[in-house]
Design a protein around this motif. Structure first.
Motif, PDB file in Angstrom:
ATOM      1  N   ILE A  31       0.566  -1.272   0.156  1.00 31.94           N
ATOM      2  CA  ILE A  31      -0.080  -0.132   0.070  1.00 31.94           C
ATOM      3  C   ILE A  31       1.140   1.399   0.410  1.00 31.94           C
ATOM      4  O   ILE A  31       0.687   2.598  -0.993  1.00 31.94           O
ATOM      5  CB  ILE A  31      -0.923  -0.070   1.510  1.00 31.94           C
ATOM      6  N   LEU A  42      -5.887  -1.647   7.588  1.00 37.41           N
ATOM      7  CA  LEU A  42      -5.449  -1.036   6.900  1.00 37.41           C
ATOM      8  C   LEU A  42      -5.878  -0.253   6.131  1.00 37.41           C
ATOM      9  O   LEU A  42      -5.828   0.269   5.211  1.00 37.41           O
ATOM     10  CB  LEU A  42      -5.885  -2.177   5.753  1.00 37.41           C
ATOM     11  N   GLY A  75      -5.424   3.392   6.876  1.00 38.82           N
ATOM     12  CA  GLY A  75      -4.366   3.779   6.798  1.00 38.82           C
ATOM     13  C   GLY A  75      -4.813   3.975   4.827  1.00 38.82           C
ATOM     14  O   GLY A  75      -3.579   4.764   4.600  1.00 38.82           O
ATOM     15  N   PHE A  76      -4.865   3.335   4.121  1.00 36.02           N
ATOM     16  CA  PHE A  76      -5.046   3.575   2.515  1.00 36.02           C
ATOM     17  C   PHE A  76      -5.655   4.413   2.496  1.00 36.02           C
ATOM     18  O   PHE A  76      -4.816   4.847   1.645  1.00 36.02           O
ATOM     19  CB  PHE A  76      -6.713   2.408   2.117  1.00 36.02           C
ATOM     20  N   ALA A  96      -5.464   7.441   5.027  1.00 36.90           N
ATOM     21  CA  ALA A  96      -4.225   8.303   5.418  1.00 36.90           C
ATOM     22  C   ALA A  96      -3.697   8.759   4.163  1.00 36.90           C
ATOM     23  O   ALA A  96      -3.080   9.896   4.613  1.00 36.90           O
ATOM     24  CB  ALA A  96      -4.254   7.855   6.150  1.00 36.90           C
ATOM     25  N   LEU A  97      -3.100   7.406   3.283  1.00 35.73           N
ATOM     26  CA  LEU A  97      -1.521   7.663   2.703  1.00 35.73           C
ATOM     27  C   LEU A  97      -1.867   7.788   1.337  1.00 35.73           C
ATOM     28  O   LEU A  97      -1.149   8.451   0.511  1.00 35.73           O
ATOM     29  CB  LEU A  97      -1.065   6.314   2.647  1.00 35.73           C
TER      30      LEU A  97
END
Lengths: 301, 707
Positions: free
Chosen positions: B606, B644, B647-648, B650-651
């Motif tokens: 990711i 997951l 985070g996906f 946020a990034l």
């Protein structure tokens, strides 16, 4: 930059990202080298010794001879098979540095706290409020610098867990306590004689430390290996339940079924395969253990 | 009556026995096989049919379909209408002349169900009548007439259902609902579900495969009102909605084909913000998740729009359903998608409406003509830039090589755009005109702009007209470039001409160098900044090149990334790669890493993917992720899935398709490890990547997963 963390090093076998079962949420687990116990069922034999070693995976070797050429100690011989004369190995890792197929891998590399932190930071976006970092091994507290690492993690706002066998000097645990959000505390066996027989040490110190830390407010999850025919009896489960109930800050118990892969890993270190398939517990035994604890109202992870 | 779940998890039972039985029969092909019994209507009896205008042939076909398609009312069905002609399952208008189909169907669009619900099809009819008055005597008159003829055909078909339901008391509600909808606006939840279904079924009956779009957004207010008024219970609503989902399986036939028997682009989106920025999530959102959880229906691939503020409860519910496996649920990072659309030129309130095309490429539903053109970037690198390894090429440095590749990519896109755009349009007196295409009148009725402008769907009718180049081969191209950078320029292990010679010979007698290339460098998907920067740069350059194509005609050319399954076909034609790949070996899918090169797990994949500015890819960039059921077990596993997804977002990810896979897939992974590098497996207390385990250990994990 923090001077301490650039100078202090730890001997690390592996840093594994996206671990989902070494504590809550998504975690990065640091495996540290060295352990005071010698459990017969050890799952991570590569972390037992304090010194660095070489892992050799014969199936990956293509016989290119690069290691033979580079080794000053003449540790490697290539005839029909690739043989290692490990007693002459000084751990210079010239061979692992050149091996094109990673058939030879270093096991145990000195890393500074800063270097470790830079890996731990990589998955920060995924940790959220629950996840974070876990120190495992081996026995993390066997390397006193583990405390520096934990402290640095807390300074950066990373949640910390430590998987410990508990056979550590009390002072070290007391010193570490402020920087550990969760202890994953191994209870290998509750029977003192069996404990000593299979791990090489008495469980007295382990239980005393557990009680002390609990008294100091440490958050503790007990982790109990289940080895068929060794500790798969009701009285052990009952004793685990009593132990969990005796703790003020317990956050449940996990049962971990034995597996024989540690034996295979031993062969990569040049030792005999000491895995024992008979020791693998079946689903019914696992369920029985969980059920006994559930009766006592203990959360089983 | 068990519905399949990964890891033999128990699915909950909430629906009535009759509804579950209906689902079970439908999922076991009962209605699909029935649909195949009558393939099409025949136009052979129409005099002089072959010499009529395409529009005339089209309208006659639609009229005959409406008159003659078998009427099917399933036992106990709560919503009625069925697409009962077999050729429609094959994406064709089910009308034949001389044994051959006359027209293809249309897909890759989500139509405007909002207008159908709130204003009724009669509103579209009024618009069409007004358009005819405007365009009478002009070149647009035939299309305007075609609109009215197709609407009349819909009325004919609708009338046949009313007739069939009329005297059957058990279908009294169906009859009453159909007396109003879809021609009048829906006045309650039940009517709304019937309205969407009937319109959807008519579109499909005529050979089209539209997406559904934002179902909770469309239906939420109706349900809320009914629940408040006490005219409907949540259980009743769940049953009604279940029948919508079950009816959507009426094309499953069990007949194998490349991409499965159940993919007809009938995608659904859930949650996310509305036009005004308010969160849409409502009772319908959770009802849909309930149904997916209970019935395991994967025929409506469902995506959830997640943002930074998505409610914990929704995320948890999504994770719970996701871990049942099947890959039924995917997520969009709507923060990024909306930002992307605004950058692309959509107004923010318009951007917030995004849905997909029935697959995962995003678009504004009911307003967009969409077509994508896939190509393999690795082919350009190998054949054009490196001239199929036939010549001893040299470049001054890596930068010179990259610039040469960029130029070749630019030339490819330029040639393609001219060719493709010209097949759709022509320039006369300095302005673009649309070329007449297959008359897609039926979908045109439900796409804003077409009826009003008197232009069909493929003739520039919709508000937005998009031709999207889709880059494939991303990871393999990036890794090839990176391996050359390391081997030739940074570490100077080998000069480029010599490397090209070795690649030409497919690494023959160069196993040591090949192993160095395979093992000593960390490729795309391992969170290595150096190689990920090449991926980010390539995608950014590709996007800029696509933007440069805008303005050549009435289309925009927004960039996207995809391979879908095409990499399987491409792989056999590709030469050896500098990163150690042999000729013809498997290639990477979509934005995923090259098989056998990702070693750091899901979070690293990711991260590599998110280092590119994905907001420069307006039609989408999908990431596939395979997870093992055992790795998402328990509360820890649920937390991990939620982590997951968080985070996906946020990034800055775009679209994530996680799949939880079972033992049979593990066995396959054992046979073809190169295709399954990302499988991570729970091994008592720790996780390992499955393919890195020894055979005996793999066997044990498989066994664990079979219990």
């Amino acid at each position: 930059m923090n001077k301490m963390s650039t100078d202090v090093t730890l001997n690390v076998t592996e840093i594994q990202r996206f671990c989902m079962h070494d504590g809550p949420g998504i975690r990065t687990t640091v495996f540290l080298k060295g352990c005071p116990l010698r459990c017969a069922w050890c799952h991570n034999p590569e972390t037992q010794e304090y010194r660095s070693q070489i892992l050799f995976y014969p199936s990956r070797c293509i016989g290119c001879g690069g290691c033979v050429a580079v080794c000053k100690q003449k540790v490697h011989t290539l005839r029909e098979a690739h043989l290692l004369d490990r007693k002459n190995c000084t751990g210079c890792f010239s061979c692992t540095g050149i091996c094109p197929t990673a058939a030879l891998e270093p096991c145990g590399e000195k890393m500074t706290v800063e270097e470790i932190l830079s890996v731990l930071e990589k998955d920060r976006a995924f940790y959220g409020t629950d996840g974070g970092i876990t120190l495992s091994g081996g026995e993390p507290f066997a390397q006193k610098s583990a405390i520096d690492l934990l402290k640095a993690c807390k300074e950066r706002g990373l949640s910390t867990a430590v998987e410990t066998c508990g056979h550590v000097d009390e002072e070290i645990l007391r010193e570490a306590l402020p920087y550990v959000d969760l202890f994953l505390w191994d209870i290998k066996d509750t029977d003192p004689e069996r404990h000593e027989k299979h791990t090489g040490v008495s469980n007295e110190k382990i239980l005393k430390n557990l009680k002390t830390l609990d008294g100091l407010g440490a958050k503790i999850r007990l982790r109990c290996i289940l080895v068929n025919g060794v500790n798969t009896d009701i009285s052990h489960y009952q004793a685990v339940a009593n132990l969990a109930k005796s703790l003020k800050n317990s956050v449940g118990v996990e049962f971990i079924p034995y597996h024989a892969y540690g034996g295979t890993k031993s062969t990569f270190l040049g030792n005999a395969d000491n895995g024992n398939p008979d020791w693998i517990p079946d689903a019914a035994q696992l369920k029985e253990a969980r059920d006994v604890l559930a009766v006592h109202g203990i959360f089983v992870g | 009556m068990e519905f399949y779940a990964q890891n033999h998890r128990k699915r909950p039972v909430r629906l009535s026995h009759a509804t579950r039985k209906f689902a079970y029969d439908s999922l076991h092909y009962q209605y699909g096989l029935d649909t195949r019994k009558t393939l099409a209507v025949s136009m052979d009896d129409v005099p002089n049919f072959e010499n009529l205008s395409p529009l005339e042939r089209h309208d006659l076909s639609i009229e005959k379909i409406a008159r003659e398609a078998p009427i099917r009312i399933c036992d106990g069905e709560k919503v009625s209408g069925a697409a009962t002609l077999g050729l429609a399952i094959e994406h064709k208008v089910p009308a034949t002349f001389g044994g051959k189909e006359v027209f293809a169907g249309m897909s890759h669009l989500t139509v405007d169900f909002e207008t159908v619900l709130k204003k009724g099809v009669n509103h579209i009819k009024d618009t069409a009548k007004a358009a005819l008055l405007r365009y009478e005597g002009t070149e647009k008159e035939p299309f305007s007439r075609s609109c009215l003829r197709c609407l009349a055909a819909m009325e004919t078909w609708h009338g046949r259902y009313l007739e069939a339901l009329k005297d059957r008391p058990e279908y009294r509600k169906n009859y009453e609902n159909l007396q109003r909808v879809p021609f009048a606006p829906a006045s309650n939840f039940y009517e709304a579900v019937q309205s969407i279904w009937f319109t959807f079924a008519f579109l499909r009956l005529c050979g089209n495969w539209p997406g559904i779009g934002r179902l909770d957004w469309l239906l939420g207010d109706y349900l809320k009102k009914d629940l408040e008024d006490g005219t409907l219970t949540l259980e009743e609503a769940r049953e009604i909605l279940a029948h919508f989902f079950i009816k959507g399986c009426e094309w499953i036939t069990g007949v194998p084909n490349g991409s499965g028997d159940a993919q007809h682009y009938q995608n659904i989106l859930l949650a996310g913000i509305d036009e005004k920025g308010n969160e849409v999530t409502n009772q319908v959102t959770y009802l849909v998740l309930d149904l997916l959880e209970e019935l395991g229906i994967s025929d409506f691939p469902t995506s959830v729009r997640i943002n930074q503020n998505t409610d914990e409860a929704l995320l948890r519910r999504v994770a719970e359903v996701m871990r049942l496996g099947g890959g039924t649920l995917a997520i969009y990072n709507e923060d990024l998608v909306i930002q992307t659309f605004v950058k692309e030129g959509y107004e923010e309130k318009e951007a917030r409406k995004f849905a997909n095309d029935g697959c995962w490429e995003v678009q504004i539903p009911g307003k967009t003509y969409f077509i994508y053109h896939p190509f393999d970037s690795l082919q350009i690198l190998q054949k054009t830039t490196l001239q199929s390894y036939e010549k001893p090429l040299e470049f001054a440095d890596f930068e010179a090589l990259y610039q040469a590749y960029r130029t070749d990519l630019a030339n490819f896109l330029d040639t393609w755009a001219n060719h493709t755009a010209q097949s759709f349009t022509r320039q006369e007196n300095g302005t673009w005109h649309w070329n007449p295409r297959t008359p897609y009148t039926v979908v045109s009725l439900f796409e804003e702009g077409c009826v009003e402008k008197g232009l069909s769907y493929a003739e520039g009718g919709p508000i937005y007209n998009i031709l999207s180049p889709h880059i494939g081969g991303l990871a393999d191209t990036v890794n090839s470039l990176y391996a050359i950078k390391k081997l030739v320029y940074d570490e100077k292990r080998i000069p480029l001409p010599k490397l090209l010679e070795i690649l030409k010979n497919d690494w023959q007698d160069e196993e040591v160098l090949r192993q160095i290339a395979l093992n000593r460098y960390s490729y795309y998907g391992n969170d290595n900044d150096e190689v990920d920067a090449i991926a980010a740069r390539l995608l950014s350059d590709f996007s800029d090149l696509c933007n440069g194509l805008n303005g050549r005609c009435g289309y925009r050319f927004p960039a996207g990334v995809s391979t879908f399954g095409r990499q399987l076909g491409w792989s056999v034609h590709r030469l050896a790669c500098p990163h150690g790949r042999h000729r013809s070996e498997v290639l990477a899918a979509n934005c995923s890493p090259t098989p056998n090169t990702d070693r750091e797990g899901a979070t690293a994949i990711i991260k590599s993917y998110c280092k590119a500015d994905l907001s420069k890819l307006p039609t989408g960039a999908a990431l596939d992720l395979k997870l093992l059921p055992s790795s998402v077990e328990g509360e820890d596993g649920l937390q991990a899935l939620m982590g997951l997804m968080r985070g996906f977002v946020a990034l800055g990810g775009f679209f994530l398709q996680p799949d939880v896979v079972d033992a049979s897939l593990l066995k396959e992974a054992q046979k073809c490890p190169e295709n399954h590098q990302t499988l991570s497996v729970r091994v008592s207390g720790w996780n390992a990547r499955f393919v890195t385990l020894d055979k005996q250990w793999q066997d044990m994990v498989i066994e664990q997963n079979e219990h």
